[in-house]
Design an enzyme around this catalytic site. Structure first.
Site, mmCIF file in Angstrom:
data_model
loop_
_atom_site.group_PDB
_atom_site.id
_atom_site.type_symbol
_atom_site.label_atom_id
_atom_site.label_comp_id
_atom_site.label_asym_id
_atom_site.label_seq_id
_atom_site.Cartn_x
_atom_site.Cartn_y
_atom_site.Cartn_z
ATOM 1 N N ASP A 20 0.873 -1.158 0.000
ATOM 2 C CA ASP A 20 0.000 0.000 0.000
ATOM 3 C C ASP A 20 0.929 1.232 0.000
ATOM 4 O O ASP A 20 2.122 1.107 0.294
ATOM 5 C CB ASP A 20 -0.863 -0.032 1.271
ATOM 6 C CG ASP A 20 -1.726 1.195 1.404
ATOM 7 O OD1 ASP A 20 -2.305 1.633 0.397
ATOM 8 O OD2 ASP A 20 -1.820 1.733 2.533
ATOM 9 N N LEU A 21 0.401 2.381 -0.336
ATOM 10 C CA LEU A 21 1.238 3.591 -0.388
ATOM 11 C C LEU A 21 0.939 4.559 0.762
ATOM 12 O O LEU A 21 1.774 4.796 1.638
ATOM 13 C CB LEU A 21 1.014 4.294 -1.733
ATOM 14 C CG LEU A 21 1.676 5.659 -1.900
ATOM 15 C CD1 LEU A 21 3.193 5.511 -1.998
ATOM 16 C CD2 LEU A 21 1.150 6.358 -3.169
ATOM 17 N N ASP A 22 -0.302 5.093 0.738
ATOM 18 C CA ASP A 22 -0.662 6.125 1.718
ATOM 19 C C ASP A 22 -0.667 5.547 3.135
ATOM 20 O O ASP A 22 -1.420 4.611 3.417
ATOM 21 C CB ASP A 22 -2.060 6.683 1.392
ATOM 22 C CG ASP A 22 -2.111 7.348 0.019
ATOM 23 O OD1 ASP A 22 -1.201 8.133 -0.286
ATOM 24 O OD2 ASP A 22 -3.057 7.075 -0.744
ATOM 25 N N THR A 38 0.946 10.360 3.611
ATOM 26 C CA THR A 38 -0.100 11.096 2.892
ATOM 27 C C THR A 38 -1.483 10.837 3.475
ATOM 28 O O THR A 38 -2.421 11.567 3.154
ATOM 29 C CB THR A 38 -0.112 10.664 1.406
ATOM 30 O OG1 THR A 38 0.313 9.311 1.360
ATOM 31 C CG2 THR A 38 0.801 11.519 0.565
ATOM 32 N N LYS A 87 -9.548 5.235 5.566
ATOM 33 C CA LYS A 87 -8.226 4.808 5.073
ATOM 34 C C LYS A 87 -8.355 3.628 4.113
ATOM 35 O O LYS A 87 -9.005 2.636 4.433
ATOM 36 C CB LYS A 87 -7.317 4.439 6.251
ATOM 37 C CG LYS A 87 -6.871 5.670 7.006
ATOM 38 C CD LYS A 87 -5.892 5.328 8.117
ATOM 39 C CE LYS A 87 -5.542 6.609 8.865
ATOM 40 N NZ LYS A 87 -4.915 6.331 10.159
ATOM 41 N N SER A 143 -2.175 0.445 -4.343
ATOM 42 C CA SER A 143 -2.806 1.601 -3.701
ATOM 43 C C SER A 143 -4.119 1.922 -4.397
ATOM 44 O O SER A 143 -4.200 1.837 -5.622
ATOM 45 C CB SER A 143 -1.873 2.809 -3.806
ATOM 46 O OG SER A 143 -2.560 3.978 -3.435
ATOM 47 N N ALA A 144 -5.111 2.317 -3.600
ATOM 48 C CA ALA A 144 -6.396 2.719 -4.176
ATOM 49 C C ALA A 144 -6.305 4.103 -4.819
ATOM 50 O O ALA A 144 -7.237 4.553 -5.478
ATOM 51 C CB ALA A 144 -7.458 2.735 -3.082
ATOM 52 N N LYS A 155 -10.824 -1.972 -1.787
ATOM 53 C CA LYS A 155 -10.569 -2.633 -0.510
ATOM 54 C C LYS A 155 -11.840 -2.480 0.337
ATOM 55 O O LYS A 155 -12.483 -1.443 0.249
ATOM 56 C CB LYS A 155 -9.390 -1.956 0.203
ATOM 57 C CG LYS A 155 -8.087 -2.035 -0.587
ATOM 58 C CD LYS A 155 -6.985 -1.155 0.016
ATOM 59 C CE LYS A 155 -5.772 -1.129 -0.919
ATOM 60 N NZ LYS A 155 -4.660 -0.288 -0.443
ATOM 61 N N GLU A 208 0.115 -2.934 4.866
ATOM 62 C CA GLU A 208 -1.025 -2.021 4.974
ATOM 63 C C GLU A 208 -1.061 -1.231 6.281
ATOM 64 O O GLU A 208 -0.575 -1.709 7.306
ATOM 65 C CB GLU A 208 -2.318 -2.840 4.949
ATOM 66 C CG GLU A 208 -2.928 -2.996 3.587
ATOM 67 C CD GLU A 208 -3.536 -1.724 3.019
ATOM 68 O OE1 GLU A 208 -3.751 -0.769 3.787
ATOM 69 O OE2 GLU A 208 -3.800 -1.683 1.810
ATOM 70 N N ASP A 209 -1.701 -0.064 6.242
ATOM 71 C CA ASP A 209 -1.946 0.683 7.483
ATOM 72 C C ASP A 209 -3.452 0.742 7.801
ATOM 73 O O ASP A 209 -3.830 1.285 8.827
ATOM 74 C CB ASP A 209 -1.429 2.123 7.359
ATOM 75 C CG ASP A 209 -2.232 2.928 6.358
ATOM 76 O OD1 ASP A 209 -2.501 2.408 5.254
ATOM 77 O OD2 ASP A 209 -2.627 4.060 6.675
HETATM 78 C C1 BG6 Z 1 -6.007 5.409 -0.495
HETATM 79 C C2 BG6 Z 1 -6.132 6.320 0.698
HETATM 80 O O1 BG6 Z 1 -4.683 4.982 -0.608
HETATM 81 O O2 BG6 Z 1 -6.380 6.094 -1.686
HETATM 82 C C3 BG6 Z 1 -7.518 6.932 0.769
HETATM 83 O O3 BG6 Z 1 -5.869 5.583 1.887
HETATM 84 C C4 BG6 Z 1 -7.848 7.615 -0.561
HETATM 85 O O4 BG6 Z 1 -7.555 7.856 1.831
HETATM 86 C C5 BG6 Z 1 -7.697 6.613 -1.694
HETATM 87 O O5 BG6 Z 1 -9.187 8.112 -0.542
HETATM 88 C C6 BG6 Z 1 -8.002 7.225 -3.072
HETATM 89 O O6 BG6 Z 1 -7.049 8.191 -3.356
HETATM 90 P P1 BG6 Z 1 -7.118 9.282 -4.519
HETATM 91 O O7 BG6 Z 1 -5.768 9.937 -4.422
HETATM 92 O O8 BG6 Z 1 -7.315 8.557 -5.796
HETATM 93 O O9 BG6 Z 1 -8.251 10.203 -4.202
HETATM 94 MG MG MG Z 2 -2.998 3.164 3.384
#
Ligand code: BG6
Ligand code: MG
Length: 223
Positions: free
Chosen positions: A13-15, A21, A49, A120-121, A151, A175-176
């Site tokens: 996962d990234l964020d 972020t 999240k 990452s989403a 997810k 993951e977080d």
């Molecule tokens: C996830 C974050 O990685 O990405 C969420 O944990 C975020 O908080 C989701 O809403 C979608 O991100 P983005 O940048 O496409 O709006």
């Molecule tokens: Mg995350």
């Protein structure tokens, strides 16, 4: 749980894992919640999240009983405003925003020949990686636009394994978010949860923070 010697790759996962972020996402969503008059809470913040942009907006509106108050176009406008505010924060990022120990861990797993992919989403993931100067570590990124479900559905982590041509049992997902840990588990991968043990109680392995994540510490917790 899989054996450590079976593991051949990591799906990240990234964020909130590679960089914080998740704080920026929360800040930008909090502004939206205030604007529409939805109550903001730690529970809502944690629940967002790992959740896609539009699903996050729906959760905020639901928390304020506001789901029917906005048209689809208005919802898109709110989500776009959030993203614009989020990107202003991302613009200020530098490699200093990489979380403690992550760069060393990425180097460690690369040096040991493990494969790497990103699950990452976020549609902004390539931009965030660029700001962190980590693009070269992740030639394989799941494109969230190709997903039919976010997810906690396993789809994103299954694609992460597929991109590096591994079976889920050969992968560790990192993951977080509780939704992310559920996604990794449902995909049949070994899950590492970074952060609060209680929130991430379903993770196979838990580290309080990123600096604890080393191959030796992972090996200690696997057979
Ligand atoms: C996830 C974050 O990685 O990405 C969420 O944990 C975020 O908080 C989701 O809403 C979608 O991100 P983005 O940048 O496409 O709006
Ligand atoms: Mg995350």
């Amino acid at each position: 749980m899989a054996k450590f010697s079976d593991i051949k790759g990591f799906v990240f996962d990234l964020d909130g894992v590679i960089t914080d972020t998740s704080v920026f996402h929360s800040q930008a969503w909090h502004q939206v919640a205030d604007k529409v008059g939805a109550p903001w809470s730690k529970k809502l913040e944690d629940g967002l999240k790992g959740i896609s942009r539009m699903d996050s907006l729906e959760m905020i509106l639901k928390a304020g009983n506001l789901s029917d108050k906005y048209t689809d176009d208005q919802k898109v406008a709110l989500a776009t405003e959030k993203n614009t505010n989020y990107l202003k924060l991302v613009d200020q990022m530098t490699p200093d925003n990489i979380l403690p120990g992550i760069k060393a861990f990425l180097d460690e797993i690369k040096d040991h020949g493990y494969l790497l992919s990103l699950a990452s989403a976020s549609k902004n993931a390539p931009k965030v990686l660029e700001k962190l100067q980590l693009t070269d570590y992740f030639p394989k990124i799941v494109d969230p636009k190709t997903l039919s479900k976010g997810k906690p559905d396993p789809e994103i982590y299954l694609k992460g394994a597929e991109l590096i041509k591994l079976k889920p049992e050969q992968c560790i997902g990192v993951e977080d978010a509780a939704a992310g840990v559920a996604s990794i588990n449902a995909a049949g991968e070994t899950s590492i949860g970074i952060g609060d043990k209680q929130t991430l109680k379903d993770a196979d392995i838990n580290f309080e923070n990123t600096s604890e994540m080393t191959l030796a510490n992972i090996q200690k917790q696997m057979a």
